[in-house]
Design an enzyme around this catalytic site. Structure first.
Site, PDB file in Angstrom:
ATOM      1  N   LYS A 142       0.810  -1.225   0.000  1.00  0.00           N
ATOM      2  CA  LYS A 142       0.000   0.000   0.000  1.00  0.00           C
ATOM      3  C   LYS A 142       0.843   1.275   0.000  1.00  0.00           C
ATOM      4  CE  LYS A 142      -4.467  -1.509   1.678  1.00  0.00           C
ATOM      5  NZ  LYS A 142      -4.252  -2.918   2.081  1.00  0.00           N
ATOM      6  N   GLU A 168     -10.704   7.063   3.922  1.00  0.00           N
ATOM      7  CA  GLU A 168     -11.378   6.179   4.854  1.00  0.00           C
ATOM      8  C   GLU A 168     -10.448   5.002   5.086  1.00  0.00           C
ATOM      9  OE1 GLU A 168     -11.722   5.958   1.638  1.00  0.00           O
ATOM     10  OE2 GLU A 168     -11.395   3.784   1.394  1.00  0.00           O
ATOM     11  N   SER A 210       1.871  -9.764  -0.856  1.00  0.00           N
ATOM     12  CA  SER A 210       1.502  -8.349  -0.737  1.00  0.00           C
ATOM     13  C   SER A 210       1.866  -7.718   0.597  1.00  0.00           C
ATOM     14  CB  SER A 210       0.003  -8.178  -1.003  1.00  0.00           C
ATOM     15  OG  SER A 210      -0.759  -9.012  -0.154  1.00  0.00           O
TER      16      SER A 210
HETATM   17  C1  LIG Z   1      -5.049  -4.027   1.701  1.00  0.00           C
HETATM   18  C2  LIG Z   1      -4.309  -5.254   1.443  1.00  0.00           C
HETATM   19  C3  LIG Z   1      -4.660  -6.135   0.391  1.00  0.00           C
HETATM   20  C4  LIG Z   1      -5.884  -5.940  -0.467  1.00  0.00           C
HETATM   21  O1  LIG Z   1      -5.906  -4.790  -1.257  1.00  0.00           O
HETATM   22  P1  LIG Z   1      -5.743  -4.853  -2.835  1.00  0.00           P
HETATM   23  O2  LIG Z   1      -6.121  -3.488  -3.251  1.00  0.00           O
HETATM   24  O3  LIG Z   1      -6.661  -5.909  -3.351  1.00  0.00           O
HETATM   25  O4  LIG Z   1      -4.330  -5.183  -3.130  1.00  0.00           O
HETATM   26  C5  LIG Z   1      -3.865  -7.239   0.162  1.00  0.00           C
HETATM   27  N1  LIG Z   1      -2.786  -7.512   0.929  1.00  0.00           N
HETATM   28  C6  LIG Z   1      -2.425  -6.696   1.943  1.00  0.00           C
HETATM   29  C7  LIG Z   1      -1.223  -7.063   2.735  1.00  0.00           C
HETATM   30  C8  LIG Z   1      -3.162  -5.544   2.236  1.00  0.00           C
HETATM   31  O5  LIG Z   1      -2.794  -4.752   3.250  1.00  0.00           O
END
Ligand SMILES: *Cc1c(COP(=O)(O)O)cnc(C)c1O
Length: 433
Positions: free
Chosen positions: A100, A122, A389
């Site tokens: 993010k 938000e 992610s």
């Molecule tokens: C917020 C988040 C997601 C989901 O958000 P996407 O917009 O679908 O990428 C996935 N993995 C992590 C670690 C997150 O913090």
């Protein structure tokens, strides 16, 4: 529109100038917001083609976030599965622990160039709020985060993080006091002072230009990963996999590979307690077309077209809709959308922790879990790249409380292999959610 962020990758010239990916996306906003969105859009077109902006963002990506994030070959996990080789794109190693920060830095840098004084957003579980508060602290802008009062209570550590970073956390008590009400409150605040404020959306969702902009800021993931795979392995992966909430980390990875027709692409949605239970957030599989939060997409809705409550063990995947480009890629069958249950995600959470020493976010665990299934199917000699992610530090207390494995010996994993491990975990899980 092509710009300096997406140079060299195939965006299929999408979206069109009105923000459409095929029939999806667009900008369905109240009249008062139309002008504001056009202003953001034209500023973005200008700034994303300005070499000095690109240079500043690139420097921050390198010196602040720690990019490029490495590609890691998960050898022990691959061996235990006994099929294709699994590689991880380590977005969990970024500053703040997830992907993010990639779009938060881009959005706040854009806000600064536009002369804005304050960024607002938000947040549900607080992950987007923390990333934005971080970027705002770094670049010296005020930051207001709207959060349902229920979530403020539930997500205390992230509320503290945001406050320490200097953001104002505004609890929203209207309605059910959760994410949807926080969105409404933030938009209301935005309309009151669009000159000094900019709303920073946390995924590839919302009205144009946000799905495009957030994708472009995240495309660094795929651009790096493609190069890294070619350099390390001399070949592209046979398949790439990412979890899909709103869809930003997935779009970031996918966008560099859309043109590589031999690379199969998988987006993994949360099946929660099972698709048949209604307790899930599998928007692509169970959703219908409609307008949600200012854009057209597939979303989980009732007969009247109102979004229904959704559920996932991973709060970052807990969104009724999905980004418009994903909807388009689904319909043209370029990307396969699949789903993974809570329990399967927890199994992958433990497997990666025990076999590789990497505690993944529960969101990312969905992608890892699907990659394990796919690795068995594809078999030896094939390669799968997974977008990890984020890291799982935020999830450890929850997992230990709800899925304890106190008497579990990691040696068993090595001895018995993954299948046994999964069975073992399934029998040890004391209280399924
Ligand atoms: C917020 C988040 C997601 C989901 O958000 P996407 O917009 O679908 O990428 C996935 N993995 C992590 C670690 C997150 O913090």
């Amino acid at each position: 529109m092509p710009n300096l962020l997406t140079k060299g990758i195939d965006t299929e010239n999408m979206p069109d100038k009105n923000g459409f990916f095929g029939e999806f996306g667009g900008s369905y906003v109240p009249e008062a917001l139309e002008k504001v969105m056009e202003e953001v859009s034209s500023a973005y077109d200008r700034i994303s083609n300005d070499p000095s902006f690109i240079k500043e963002l690139k420097e921050l990506n390198e010196t602040y976030t720690g990019r490029p994030s490495p590609i890691y070959h998960a050898k022990r996990l691959s061996e235990a599965v006994g099929g294709a080789e699994i590689y991880l794109k380590r977005e969990d190693l970024n500053h703040t622990g997830a992907h993010k920060i990639n779009h938060a830095l881009g959005e706040v840098l854009l806000a600064k160039r536009m002369g804005k004084k304050k960024v607002i957003a938000e947040t549900g579980a607080g992950q987007h709020g923390v990333a934005l508060a971080t970027a705002a602290a770094l670049l010296g802008l005020d930051c207001d985060i709207y959060m349902g009062a229920v979530d403020v209570k539930k997500e205390a550590p992230n509320v503290s993080r945001m406050k320490i970073l200097g953001a104002k956390v505004i609890p929203v008590t209207e309605g059910t006091a959760t994410l949807k009400d926080a969105v409404d409150a933030a938009f209301k605040a935005y309309l009151e002072d669009p000159v000094n404020i900019i709303y920073c959306i946390g995924s590839v969702v919302g009205p144009h230009p946000f799905p495009e902009m957030v994708r472009d800021f995240q495309s660094v993931i795929g651009i790096e990963a493609r190069e890294q795979m070619l350099k390390a392995e001399g070949t592209l992966p046979d398949a790439i996999v990412a979890c899909v909430g709103g869809g930003s980390n997935a779009m970031g990875l996918f966008s560099a590979f859309l043109d590589d027709k031999d690379v199969a692409i998988y987006g993994v949605e949360p099946a929660g307690k099972g698709l048949e239970t209604g307790m899930h957030a599998a928007s692509m599989e169970k959703g219908k077309k409609g307008i949600l939060h200012g854009f057209k997409c597939y979303f989980i809705q009732d007969e009247k077209g109102e979004p229904l409550p959704v559920y996932s063990i991973a709060s970052g995947l807990d969104y009724p809709g999905v980004g418009p480009q994903h909807c388009y890629l689904h319909d043209i069958q370029r990307v396969n959308y699949v789903s993974i249950t809570d329990r399967e995600a927890v199994e992958a959470f433990y497997a990666l922790s025990r076999m590789e020493g990497i505690i993944p976010a529960l969101e990312s665990s969905h992608a890892v879990s699907y990659a394990v299934k796919l690795a068995k199917k594809l078999g030896k000699g094939k390669k799968i790249l997974v977008n990890l992610s984020g890291r799982g530090d935020k999830d450890i207390d929850f997992v230990m409380e709800n899925y304890p494995l106190s008497d579990y010996e990691p040696e068993d994993v090595i001895k018995d292999g993954y299948d046994e491990f999964l069975t073992h975990i399934s029998t040890k899980v004391s209280s399924p959610l």
